[in-house]
Scaffold this motif. Structure first.
Motif, PDB file in Angstrom:
ATOM      1  N   HIS A  49       0.852  -1.639  -0.301  1.00 25.33           N
ATOM      2  CA  HIS A  49       0.014   0.319  -0.217  1.00 25.33           C
ATOM      3  C   HIS A  49       0.775   1.421   0.199  1.00 25.33           C
ATOM      4  N   LEU A  50       1.583   1.606   0.649  1.00 25.08           N
ATOM      5  CA  LEU A  50       3.111   2.692   0.916  1.00 25.08           C
ATOM      6  C   LEU A  50       4.343   2.328   0.308  1.00 25.08           C
ATOM      7  N   ALA A  51       4.462   1.654  -1.386  1.00 28.45           N
ATOM      8  CA  ALA A  51       5.083   1.214  -1.801  1.00 28.45           C
ATOM      9  C   ALA A  51       5.590   2.374  -2.940  1.00 28.45           C
ATOM     10  N   HIS A  52       5.238   3.830  -2.638  1.00 33.20           N
ATOM     11  CA  HIS A  52       5.855   4.668  -3.216  1.00 33.20           C
ATOM     12  C   HIS A  52       6.310   6.759  -2.179  1.00 33.20           C
ATOM     13  N   LYS A  53       6.454   4.946  -1.358  1.00 29.53           N
ATOM     14  CA  LYS A  53       6.368   5.727   0.375  1.00 29.53           C
ATOM     15  C   LYS A  53       7.423   4.655   1.164  1.00 29.53           C
ATOM     16  N   GLU A  54       8.874   4.372   0.579  1.00 33.69           N
ATOM     17  CA  GLU A  54      10.054   3.453   1.642  1.00 33.69           C
ATOM     18  C   GLU A  54      10.110   3.649   2.410  1.00 33.69           C
ATOM     19  N   ARG A  55      10.529   5.067   2.639  1.00 31.02           N
ATOM     20  CA  ARG A  55      10.889   5.417   3.759  1.00 31.02           C
ATOM     21  C   ARG A  55       9.932   5.086   5.151  1.00 31.02           C
ATOM     22  N   LEU A  56       8.837   5.809   4.196  1.00 32.20           N
ATOM     23  CA  LEU A  56       6.919   5.288   5.853  1.00 32.20           C
ATOM     24  C   LEU A  56       7.092   4.036   6.301  1.00 32.20           C
ATOM     25  N   TRP A  57       7.242   3.156   4.765  1.00 35.98           N
ATOM     26  CA  TRP A  57       6.774   1.991   5.209  1.00 35.98           C
ATOM     27  C   TRP A  57       7.512   1.365   6.124  1.00 35.98           C
ATOM     28  N   LYS A  58       8.599   1.609   5.464  1.00 35.22           N
ATOM     29  CA  LYS A  58      10.134   0.881   6.881  1.00 35.22           C
ATOM     30  C   LYS A  58       9.846   1.084   8.099  1.00 35.22           C
ATOM     31  N   LYS A  59       9.530   2.385   8.766  1.00 28.63           N
ATOM     32  CA  LYS A  59       9.146   3.228   9.805  1.00 28.63           C
ATOM     33  C   LYS A  59       8.398   2.286   9.969  1.00 28.63           C
ATOM     34  N   ILE A  60       6.851   2.368   9.664  1.00 29.69           N
ATOM     35  CA  ILE A  60       6.456   1.295  10.363  1.00 29.69           C
ATOM     36  C   ILE A  60       6.536   0.050  10.888  1.00 29.69           C
ATOM     37  N   ILE A  61       6.561  -1.120   9.407  1.00 32.86           N
ATOM     38  CA  ILE A  61       7.652  -2.206   9.792  1.00 32.86           C
ATOM     39  C   ILE A  61       7.489  -2.447  11.306  1.00 32.86           C
ATOM     40  N   SER A  62       8.772  -1.502  11.169  1.00 38.26           N
ATOM     41  CA  SER A  62      10.356  -1.632  12.040  1.00 38.26           C
ATOM     42  C   SER A  62       9.703  -1.300  14.120  1.00 38.26           C
ATOM     43  N   ILE A  63       8.573  -0.106  13.890  1.00 42.12           N
ATOM     44  CA  ILE A  63       7.682   0.033  15.360  1.00 42.12           C
ATOM     45  C   ILE A  63       7.153  -1.309  15.299  1.00 42.12           C
ATOM     46  N   ILE A  64       6.016  -2.085  14.349  1.00 41.22           N
ATOM     47  CA  ILE A  64       5.190  -3.802  14.337  1.00 41.22           C
ATOM     48  C   ILE A  64       6.548  -4.317  14.967  1.00 41.22           C
ATOM     49  N   ASP A  65       7.615  -4.633  14.218  1.00 43.67           N
ATOM     50  CA  ASP A  65       8.505  -5.929  14.664  1.00 43.67           C
ATOM     51  C   ASP A  65       8.769  -5.544  15.768  1.00 43.67           C
ATOM     52  N   LYS A  66       9.139  -4.170  16.504  1.00 43.38           N
ATOM     53  CA  LYS A  66       9.967  -4.121  17.440  1.00 43.38           C
ATOM     54  C   LYS A  66       8.638  -4.509  18.714  1.00 43.38           C
ATOM     55  N   ARG A  67       7.301  -4.181  18.313  1.00 38.29           N
ATOM     56  CA  ARG A  67       6.067  -4.495  19.497  1.00 38.29           C
ATOM     57  C   ARG A  67       5.861  -6.052  19.336  1.00 38.29           C
ATOM     58  N   TRP A  68       6.199  -7.088  18.239  1.00 38.16           N
ATOM     59  CA  TRP A  68       5.870  -8.110  18.058  1.00 38.16           C
ATOM     60  C   TRP A  68       6.905  -8.467  19.137  1.00 38.16           C
ATOM     61  N   GLU A  69       8.055  -8.456  18.615  1.00 43.21           N
ATOM     62  CA  GLU A  69       9.351  -9.379  19.584  1.00 43.21           C
ATOM     63  C   GLU A  69       9.197  -8.947  20.603  1.00 43.21           C
ATOM     64  N   CYS A  70       9.122  -7.981  20.945  1.00 41.76           N
ATOM     65  CA  CYS A  70       8.857  -7.938  22.691  1.00 41.76           C
ATOM     66  C   CYS A  70       7.494  -8.981  23.268  1.00 41.76           C
ATOM     67  N   GLN A  71       6.496  -8.731  22.631  1.00 42.62           N
ATOM     68  CA  GLN A  71       5.052  -9.090  23.402  1.00 42.62           C
ATOM     69  C   GLN A  71       4.640 -10.727  22.792  1.00 42.62           C
TER      70      GLN A  71
END
Length: 432
Positions: A328-350
């Protein structure tokens, strides 16, 4: 004969609750309604005089007490103040300790859930209850008066952490809280936070004035902007989707004669809302937020649903959500990478726990969506998760060895797992 034949008060009460119909005993047939009313009156009068909450009547232990007194018969003398305060209290404490030992044995093999629930009593004190839940039942660990504590995420974390240490860190599978904001100190994107705040100001401003609300509904064909959901995050996402869907209607509202002629249009708050509605960056960021949040809403629906267990679904659902966010955010690579990093951080923690990986491995409808060549590392990690869980749940080494052989047959679709019927039924039969 009564001592050998008569059921215990606990058995009588349990049977009463488990039976679909109320059975009338032989003794009750010889008692009048007046006799029953007299007993009821004496119980109620005692409750009123001592100021005991009415919901005490609902307790199973109250029914057991009444049955025990009835079985004893006429002439029963209640325990003294000293008996209740010392020896009987000691007996109940010892019984509770024995019950906890039984629960602890279960926790060690199958794990448990730590639950916390905050509430405020009549004296204004903030109390936090801590309970441990498993299939054996729920055990009350105690409560903490948090009135004098700073209500911050760090303080609450320390309280939860101390209870986890008390239970045993290896035994706590998950922590369930009452969703107070301090419990979910989640990282987020500043841009999204700002746009959600502005969206709330728009809806609050419109819904606060009946005439403005009526004018808005005329333009949205009686559709509302605010969409309530089970969680605050889902409510924000659905409301933002609704705003984008009715963007043109909102713009027409704020250029209408009704708006221009109203006193609200001349207020500072009204001018800011009008400015936001016509701001292109606001709508662009709103659409980015929706693109990022819609896949996560799907995961929330799976978790909140009551139709089927969420655990076999949530792992792959989150992987699919991240894939959709990237698309969905293929045109904004920096944005989707930041979002995925937040999700991964929460997922790995919990959520990065073997139990979720094992549940996905044993869900053929989802597991076989992954290809060994493309997703070899993920499949290997899921396999390891299953072995970790199996080692903990299955004590017998002979059964462990047998399961290990069957795991390989399942993973590589060999033997019975490779038959056409087994492959066909991967998506049609409940994994459990």
């Amino acid at each position: 004969m009564d001592a050998h034949v008569r059921r215990t008060p606990e058995q009588v009460v349990n049977e009463r609750h488990n039976s679909s119909s109320t059975q009338t005993t032989i003794e009750n047939r010889f008692r009048t309604a007046e006799q029953k009313a007299r007993v009821d009156y004496h119980i109620a009068k005692w409750l009123y005089q001592q100021g005991i909450p009415f919901n005490a009547i609902k307790a199973r232990t109250f029914e057991v007490m009444c049955e025990s007194i009835a079985q004893y018969g006429s002439g029963y003398i209640p325990p003294s103040y000293h008996q209740v305060r010392v020896p009987l209290l000691r007996n109940v404490v010892n019984e509770t300790a024995e019950m906890k030992k039984k629960y602890e044995e279960y926790w060690k093999q199958y794990g448990c859930t730590l639950m916390s629930d905050g509430w405020t009593d009549k004296r204004g004190r903030h109390i936090i209850n801590f309970l441990v839940n498993c299939l054996e039942g729920t055990y009350f660990m105690g409560s903490v008066d948090a009135s004098g504590m700073v209500q911050s995420a760090q303080v609450l974390f320390e309280l939860l952490d101390s209870k986890i240490d008390e239970i045993g860190e290896d035994y706590v599978i998950q922590v369930v809280t009452d969703n107070a904001s301090n419990y979910k100190l989640a990282g987020g994107l500043k841009d999204f936070k700002n746009v959600i705040g502005k969206a709330k100001k728009i809806t609050t401003f419109i819904y606060r004035d009946p005439r403005l609300l009526d004018a808005m509904r005329k333009r949205t064909r009686q559709k509302d902007l605010v969409r309530a959901a089970a969680t605050r995050f889902a409510t924000a996402c659905l409301t933002c989707q609704s705003l984008v869907r009715h963007k043109d209607a909102l713009k027409h509202l704020f250029i209408s004669d009704e708006w221009k002629g109203s006193n609200l249009s001349k207020t500072e708050a009204g001018k800011k809302v009008e400015e936001t509605v016509f701001a292109v960056p606001f709508w662009n960021t709103m659409e980015d937020f929706i693109r990022a949040s819609k896949p996560l809403i799907v995961v929330l629906r799976i978790v909140d649903g009551d139709q089927r267990p969420a655990m076999p679904e949530v792992y792959v659902a989150m992987e699919e959500a991240k894939k959709k966010i990237r698309e969905h955010l293929a045109h904004k690579e920096r944005l989707w990478k930041k979002i995925i990093s937040i999700i991964d951080k929460r997922w790995e923690c919990q959520m990065e726990r073997p139990l979720y990986g094992a549940a996905l491995f044993l869900n053929p409808g989802k597991f076989f969506m992954f290809n060994e060549n493309e997703n070899g590392e993920l499949i290997a990690n899921l396999h390891i998760s299953l072995v970790d869980v199996m080692t903990r749940l299955v004590v017998d080494p002979a059964i462990q060895d047998k399961i290990t052989l069957q795991i390989d047959d399942y993973r590589y679709s060999k033997g019975c797992f490779g038959r056409d019927m087994a492959i066909r039924q991967r998506t049609t039969i409940n994994p459990s």
